[in-house]
Design an enzyme around this catalytic site. Structure first.
Site, mmCIF file in Angstrom:
data_model
loop_
_atom_site.group_PDB
_atom_site.id
_atom_site.type_symbol
_atom_site.label_atom_id
_atom_site.label_comp_id
_atom_site.label_asym_id
_atom_site.label_seq_id
_atom_site.Cartn_x
_atom_site.Cartn_y
_atom_site.Cartn_z
ATOM 1 C CE LYS A 151 -4.057 -1.792 2.488
ATOM 2 N NZ LYS A 151 -5.042 -1.551 1.434
ATOM 3 N NE ARG B 179 -11.218 -9.430 -2.880
ATOM 4 C CZ ARG B 179 -11.493 -8.463 -3.754
ATOM 5 N NH1 ARG B 179 -11.860 -8.744 -4.979
ATOM 6 N NH2 ARG B 179 -11.399 -7.198 -3.400
HETATM 7 N N1 BES Z 1 -8.308 -3.709 3.959
HETATM 8 C C1 BES Z 1 -8.443 -3.229 2.636
HETATM 9 C C2 BES Z 1 -9.727 -2.403 2.426
HETATM 10 C C3 BES Z 1 -9.837 -1.130 3.220
HETATM 11 C C4 BES Z 1 -9.542 0.079 2.640
HETATM 12 C C5 BES Z 1 -10.307 -1.150 4.503
HETATM 13 C C6 BES Z 1 -9.664 1.245 3.356
HETATM 14 C C7 BES Z 1 -10.440 0.017 5.240
HETATM 15 C C8 BES Z 1 -10.121 1.223 4.661
HETATM 16 C C9 BES Z 1 -8.457 -4.370 1.636
HETATM 17 O O1 BES Z 1 -7.739 -5.484 2.013
HETATM 18 C C10 BES Z 1 -7.857 -3.858 0.382
HETATM 19 O O2 BES Z 1 -6.710 -3.526 0.389
HETATM 20 N N2 BES Z 1 -8.671 -3.793 -0.664
HETATM 21 C C11 BES Z 1 -8.223 -3.326 -1.922
HETATM 22 C C12 BES Z 1 -8.687 -4.316 -2.967
HETATM 23 C C13 BES Z 1 -8.104 -4.102 -4.320
HETATM 24 C C14 BES Z 1 -6.609 -4.396 -4.328
HETATM 25 C C15 BES Z 1 -8.817 -5.042 -5.268
HETATM 26 C C16 BES Z 1 -8.832 -1.963 -2.165
HETATM 27 O O3 BES Z 1 -10.016 -1.772 -1.829
HETATM 28 O O4 BES Z 1 -8.147 -1.091 -2.656
HETATM 29 ZN ZN ZN Z 2 -5.665 -5.373 1.443
#
Ligand code: BES
Ligand code: ZN
Ligand code: ZN
Length: 487
Positions: free
Chosen positions: A266, A340
């Site tokens: 991230k 997921r």
């Molecule tokens: N934990 C994150 C989602 C999230 C984002 C939770 C902001 C709380 C606040 C999740 O694991 C994630 O990183 N999702 C990605 C998915 C993408 C790579 C398909 C996202 O939403 O960017």
């Molecule tokens: Zn994630």
């Protein structure tokens, strides 16, 4: 904070501080209204005014708090007004106060008691554990609030006890979500679940460790968890297993204790709050705590896949294909879509219980924040009766949800060219695509997914009973579903 109830006339008590909740229509006694200009306080929702009434048998000061129009008052309005009031009491540094309603609360006494306790406890919440050197004013705590009512004291008292149980479960969830990731690794989260189980009557907890996860085929949890120094865990909590002729509800919660994104790391901004990625598990623990403490006539199974998503020489990679517990193969396209992947194992595990409902909560997608902000959790379901239960529970509890579709077309975009499913659907329908992926693993059992990524942890609170950081989202809505499932 102690909360008690007694009958009496709040303005006849010579206390240090009384909170008086008023509607816009309320006519205040002269001893109070003499102390300010009419325009200073009109009973608008969440407005407050501190006044100093004359007379020997009146409270020394009165905090007026507005409930808005009487005709449209509801549970949420009272929850918020009471939270506003308790913050005002705290800022005045009064440890002990009485609370009353000039024209009654406008709700039946049991419901009123519930939301009063929620407003008091949640409005009073702060996370101060790591603050040092606070001044007495900054660390001041309200010790007790006595609710003074003219009638229905027993019913009010019953409601207060229920509301306290629910609010304390929300506080439990908030504390866990606010806790730094370093101090709630998967083994520590599992230990927390074990300790919770031991503190409750009739709750059993089982924890599966890395070797068992590998042996039993939890391919998703193992793949995500193996990149971290802290091993993953699978937590199974069960309440009401011995009850007969009761529904079985499986609650599944994402317990990702810190989400760095893994090899698809991230950004700095995106990672800052990722200790909150176990918000779903906190909601599940909270709901089980309530079910056990209220002795609800229902069988509840809490399932929490817990892992830490880290980049290392042992991390799972984009391009890897893993085999989930169900035997379904998953092509990993993005290691940051890890929720997921771990949930696939847990949802399949849930089907072993042949449940009447599977309700799953996860901080799953950033896309749900774009869609709904922090005002509602996203709801996607395969069964409309279950969805309707969740929506009604969200409205009643103030822990709101908003439904999005889960049509078959969305299942198509989760299919992989070289495996059964892929964990990244591309640019379109990020939240629903993730839900469609999850739905695959719930089989034909009634399934509701709550995406709490926007609601579990907030930077700008919208309600007086919220606080910057963890909200405990999910505890109240799921609790309300469980209470009504028994009806
Ligand atoms: N934990 C994150 C989602 C999230 C984002 C939770 C902001 C709380 C606040 C999740 O694991 C994630 O990183 N999702 C990605 C998915 C993408 C790579 C398909 C996202 O939403 O960017
Ligand atoms: Zn994630
Ligand atoms: Zn995540």
């Amino acid at each position: 904070m102690e909360i008690s109830v007694r009958s009496g006339d709040i303005l006849g008590e010579a206390t240090d501080l009384a909170v008086l909740a008023c509607f816009e229509e309320t006519t205040l006694p002269d001893a109070i209204s003499d102390q300010f200009e009419a325009a200073d306080f009109k009973g608008k929702a969440n407005s407050t005014l501190v006044v100093y009434p004359r007379g020997d048998t009146t409270p020394r000061r009165v905090v007026l708090v507005g409930l808005g129009e009487r005709d449209s008052v509801d549970a949420e309005r009272i929850r918020q007004a009471v939270a506003t009031a308790v913050r005002q009491v705290r800022s005045l540094q009064v440890g002990s106060a009485v609370l009353g309603f000039a024209d009654g609360p406008g709700l039946d006494p049991v419901s009123a008691g519930e939301v009063i306790a929620e407003g008091l406890i949640l409005g009073n919440y702060r996370y101060l554990q790591f603050k040092t050197g606070l001044s007495p004013a900054e660390s001041f705590e309200v010790d007790d609030i006595a609710v003074v009512a003219t009638d229905d004291v027993d019913a009010l008292s019953e409601g207060l006890a229920t509301g306290r149980t629910i609010a304390e479960a929300v506080v439990f969830a908030r504390d866990l979500v606010n806790r730094p990731g370093e101090l709630k690794t998967p083994p520590q989260l599992a230990a927390e679940a074990v300790a919770l189980g031991e503190s409750l009557d009739g709750v059993s907890v089982t924890v599966l460790e890395m070797d068992e996860l590998r042996d039993q085929g939890f391919g998703g949890i193992v793949a995500v968890g193996k990149g971290s120094y802290s091993e993953p865990r699978f937590i199974i909590m069960e309440y009401g297993a011995e009850l007969t002729d009761v529904p079985t509800v499986c609650l599944v919660g994402k317990g990702l204790t810190f989400d760095s994104g893994g090899l698809n790391i991230k950004t700095a901004d995106g990672m800052e709050t990722m200790k909150n990625d176990m918000g779903g598990s906190a909601a599940v623990f909270g709901a089980i705590k309530v079910a056990a403490e209220l002795e609800l006539p229902i069988h509840v199974v809490g399932l929490v896949p817990s892992a830490e998503n880290m980049p290392s020489g042992r991390s799972y990679r984009p391009g890897d294909i893993i085999t989930s517990l169900s035997g379904t193969t998953i092509e990993i396209l993005n290691t940051d879509a890890e929720g997921r992947v771990i949930l696939s194992d847990a949802l399949h595990y849930a089907t072993r219980y042949e449940p009447d409902a599977i309700i799953e909560l996860s901080t799953l997608t950033g896309a749900i924040i774009v869609a709904l902000g922090d005002m509602a959790s996203g709801l996607m379901a395969t069964d409309q009766d279950l969805a309707d239960r969740v929506i009604a529970a969200g409205d009643a509890s103030g822990d709101r949800v908003w439904q999005m579709p889960l049509w078959d077309e969305y299942r198509e975009i989760t299919k992989s060219e070289i495996a059964d499913l892929k964990n990244h659907v591309g640019a379109q329908a990020g939240s629903i695509g993730a839900a469609a992926f999850l739905a695959h693993f719930a089989g034909d059992w009634p399934f509701a997914h709550l995406d709490i990524a926007g609601t579990a942890y907030i930077s700008s609170p919208k309600k007086p009973y919220q606080y910057k950081g963890a909200t405990g989202a999910g505890v109240r809505v799921v609790t309300e579903v469980l209470r009504n499932f028994t009806a």
